[in-house]
Design a protein around this motif. Structure first.
Motif, mmCIF file in Angstrom:
data_model
loop_
_atom_site.group_PDB
_atom_site.id
_atom_site.type_symbol
_atom_site.label_atom_id
_atom_site.label_comp_id
_atom_site.label_asym_id
_atom_site.label_seq_id
_atom_site.Cartn_x
_atom_site.Cartn_y
_atom_site.Cartn_z
ATOM 1 N N ARG A 133 -8.625 32.035 -40.716
ATOM 2 C CA ARG A 133 -8.894 30.962 -39.756
ATOM 3 C C ARG A 133 -7.905 29.801 -39.862
ATOM 4 N N VAL A 134 -7.329 29.626 -41.057
ATOM 5 C CA VAL A 134 -6.387 28.502 -41.219
ATOM 6 C C VAL A 134 -4.934 28.997 -41.310
ATOM 7 N N SER A 135 -4.723 30.273 -40.927
ATOM 8 C CA SER A 135 -3.389 30.865 -41.137
ATOM 9 C C SER A 135 -2.289 30.148 -40.357
ATOM 10 N N GLU A 136 -2.669 29.475 -39.278
ATOM 11 C CA GLU A 136 -1.635 28.773 -38.498
ATOM 12 C C GLU A 136 -1.388 27.355 -38.997
ATOM 13 N N LEU A 137 -2.133 26.925 -40.017
ATOM 14 C CA LEU A 137 -1.917 25.586 -40.587
ATOM 15 C C LEU A 137 -1.032 25.709 -41.829
ATOM 16 N N SER A 138 -0.256 24.663 -42.122
ATOM 17 C CA SER A 138 0.636 24.690 -43.287
ATOM 18 C C SER A 138 0.039 23.895 -44.444
ATOM 19 N N PHE A 139 0.180 24.423 -45.653
ATOM 20 C CA PHE A 139 -0.243 23.698 -46.859
ATOM 21 C C PHE A 139 0.662 22.486 -47.065
ATOM 22 N N PRO A 140 0.171 21.432 -47.772
ATOM 23 C CA PRO A 140 -1.201 21.264 -48.245
ATOM 24 C C PRO A 140 -2.175 21.049 -47.089
ATOM 25 N N LEU A 141 -3.444 21.385 -47.372
ATOM 26 C CA LEU A 141 -4.501 21.217 -46.370
ATOM 27 C C LEU A 141 -5.494 20.186 -46.875
ATOM 28 N N ILE A 142 -6.376 19.754 -45.981
ATOM 29 C CA ILE A 142 -7.460 18.877 -46.418
ATOM 30 C C ILE A 142 -8.749 19.380 -45.776
ATOM 31 N N PHE A 143 -9.750 19.678 -46.618
ATOM 32 C CA PHE A 143 -11.051 20.161 -46.159
ATOM 33 C C PHE A 143 -11.945 18.938 -45.977
ATOM 34 N N LYS A 144 -12.644 18.892 -44.837
ATOM 35 C CA LYS A 144 -13.419 17.687 -44.538
ATOM 36 C C LYS A 144 -14.818 17.977 -44.018
ATOM 37 N N SER A 145 -15.774 17.352 -44.640
ATOM 38 C CA SER A 145 -17.094 17.255 -44.044
ATOM 39 C C SER A 145 -16.924 16.415 -42.775
ATOM 40 N N VAL A 146 -17.622 16.794 -41.681
ATOM 41 C CA VAL A 146 -17.406 16.077 -40.412
ATOM 42 C C VAL A 146 -18.265 14.824 -40.277
ATOM 43 N N ASP A 147 -19.307 14.709 -41.098
ATOM 44 C CA ASP A 147 -20.299 13.658 -40.844
ATOM 45 C C ASP A 147 -20.532 12.741 -42.037
ATOM 46 N N SER A 148 -19.565 12.666 -42.956
ATOM 47 C CA SER A 148 -19.726 11.769 -44.101
ATOM 48 C C SER A 148 -18.713 10.632 -43.977
ATOM 49 N N SER A 149 -18.736 9.713 -44.932
ATOM 50 C CA SER A 149 -17.751 8.629 -44.929
ATOM 51 C C SER A 149 -17.432 8.281 -46.372
#
Ligand SMILES: Nc1ncnc2c1ncn2[C@@H]1O[C@H](COP(=O)(O)OP(=O)(O)O)[C@@H](O)[C@H]1O
Ligand SMILES: [Mg+2]
Length: 396
Positions: A133-149
């Protein structure tokens, strides 16, 4: 007497409550119970969860308020949207507030409207094929919860080996069944304060950020002006204006986070409220008006003029922190002589109070704000003022 409802009773809402008092506006302060300084200043207090928007709406109707507002926090913005829509107040809409409260909705709006932002993908929490699913993105990546702060559920990932632990971290910090993965942009973080009023962006004030490097970067101070080339500032303004309209934000303060890379501004995220960490004060000093007053008057639907051409006063700020230990404040003394360059020295606590070793913004124990004829003078004054503050803490 007009009635304003202020969501939150912490250090970032206290100036709003005080300003309301000064202007003869009746303040109803809503917050979860706790040792918050705003309670003692309010005309009326409700101990309620500010995110429970149906409950807050019920109180707003009962109290027949004239407006609702907050400062320095994203948590209650959704409630402001709900109440403003229902009671036809000036203020951001429920729809815009919902977009601001969800990083996927926000980024999707940016993508649809051509706002420059990190490339991203939506991933179901239970997806087994994350690599594909992330194969078209380049490292480094950042994983994010969508509803936190506050950087909760935000994890930088440098290789596939880190996917599982990143997903666990996101899972622990979200109420959603999906998250986003985006490309990590290596650059310089900065921000902007702005206001959108009756469909127009009234001002945009870029600022530099002082960042504490903890688990993630935590802003601990700010300064303005931020010395960017005019073409870079222009680009930042264009991106921010487009982002505000993309999210449908109107009649609210704007707190924007950016990353600058190769002289291009990427929009990280935007909140529909003024910034914390002395950022409302940064606006007030820079433009020579009381920003809290403007925020309150807008929330009450009054006619407001943002007179931003007359003044551009350089200023800087820094949080006071307990850097080495958690413990009890034994003493705190401001040894600074009277100095026109010192705008404010504030201690958040009293001797005898318990404070935390600084790791995140809410661990602040005070702040110092300075100004000058030049930014250099403001920053020199800040460093000097900080040296003259003596705080002793008895280790836990
Ligand atoms: N795409 C990115 N590239 C580089 N750093 C990022 C990126 N996204 C987030 N960050 C870093 O993580 C921090 C928190 O991310 P953000 O999306 O602003 O979440 P929060 O709502 O928790 O503040 C940012 O201030 C920044 O330091
Ligand atoms: Mg952020």
């Amino acid at each position: 007497m007009k009635k304003i409802m202020i969501l939150g009773a912490g250090v970032y809402q206290v100036p709003l409550i005080k300003t309301a008092k000064r202007l003869g506006i009746y303040s109803i302060v809503v917050s979860i119970p706790g040792n918050y300084p705003g309670f003692a200043l309010a005309d009326k207090v409700y101990d309620e969860d500010t995110t429970d928007y149906e409950k807050i709406l019920e109180i707003a109707k009962k109290e027949q308020i004239d407006g609702i507002v907050t400062a320095g926090t994203d948590v209650a913005v959704i409630t402001i949207g709900r109440v403003c829509d229902e009671l036809k107040f000036a203020g951001l809409s429920f729809e815009a507030a919902k977009i601001a409260a969800n990083k996927l909705l926000m980024k999707s709006r940016y993508e649809a409207c051509g706002v420059r932002t990190a490339k991203f993908r939506k991933i179901p929490l239970d997806a087994g094929d994350v690599s594909a699913r992330v194969s078209e993105l380049s490292f480094p990546l950042i994983f994010k919860s969508v509803d936190s702060s506050g950087s909760r559920g935000i994890v930088r990932v440098d290789s596939e080996a880190d996917f599982d632990s990143a997903i666990r971290n996101v899972r622990d910090n979200t109420r959603s069944d999906y998250y986003i993965v985006e490309e990590f942009i290596e650059g310089e973080e900065f921000g902007a304060q702005a206001f959108v009023y009756r469909g127009e962006v009234s001002f945009i004030l870029p600022h530099g950020d002082y960042v504490f490097k903890g688990d993630t970067g935590v802003p601990i101070g700010h300064f303005a002006p931020y010395g960017l080339e005019p073409s870079v500032i222009e680009d930042a303004r264009e991106q921010l204006t487009a982002a505000i309209h993309a999210m449908g934000l109107d009649n609210c303060a704007i707190n924007a986070d950016f990353i600058l890379k190769d002289k291009k501004t990427y929009v990280l995220e935007i909140g529909g409220r003024s910034g914390a960490t002395c950022l409302a004060e940064l606006v007030s000093i820079y433009y020579g008006f009381d920003y809290y007053e403007k925020i309150l008057r807008c929330a009450l639907g009054e006619d407001v003029i943002f007179d931003c051409d007359k003044s551009a006063v350089p200023n800087a700020s820094m949080l006071l922190r307990s850097e080495d230990t958690s413990g009890i404040i034994k003493s705190q003394t401001d040894h600074n002589p009277k100095d026109p360059h010192i705008y404010e020295v504030q201690f958040d606590y009293k001797p005898g109070d318990h404070v935390e070793k600084f790791r995140v913004g809410p661990h602040r124990i005070g702040h110092v704000i300075t100004k000058g004829d030049t930014l250099e003078q403001a920053v020199t004054a800040l460093n000097k003022a900080l040296e003259n503050i003596e705080i002793h803490i008895d280790r836990d």
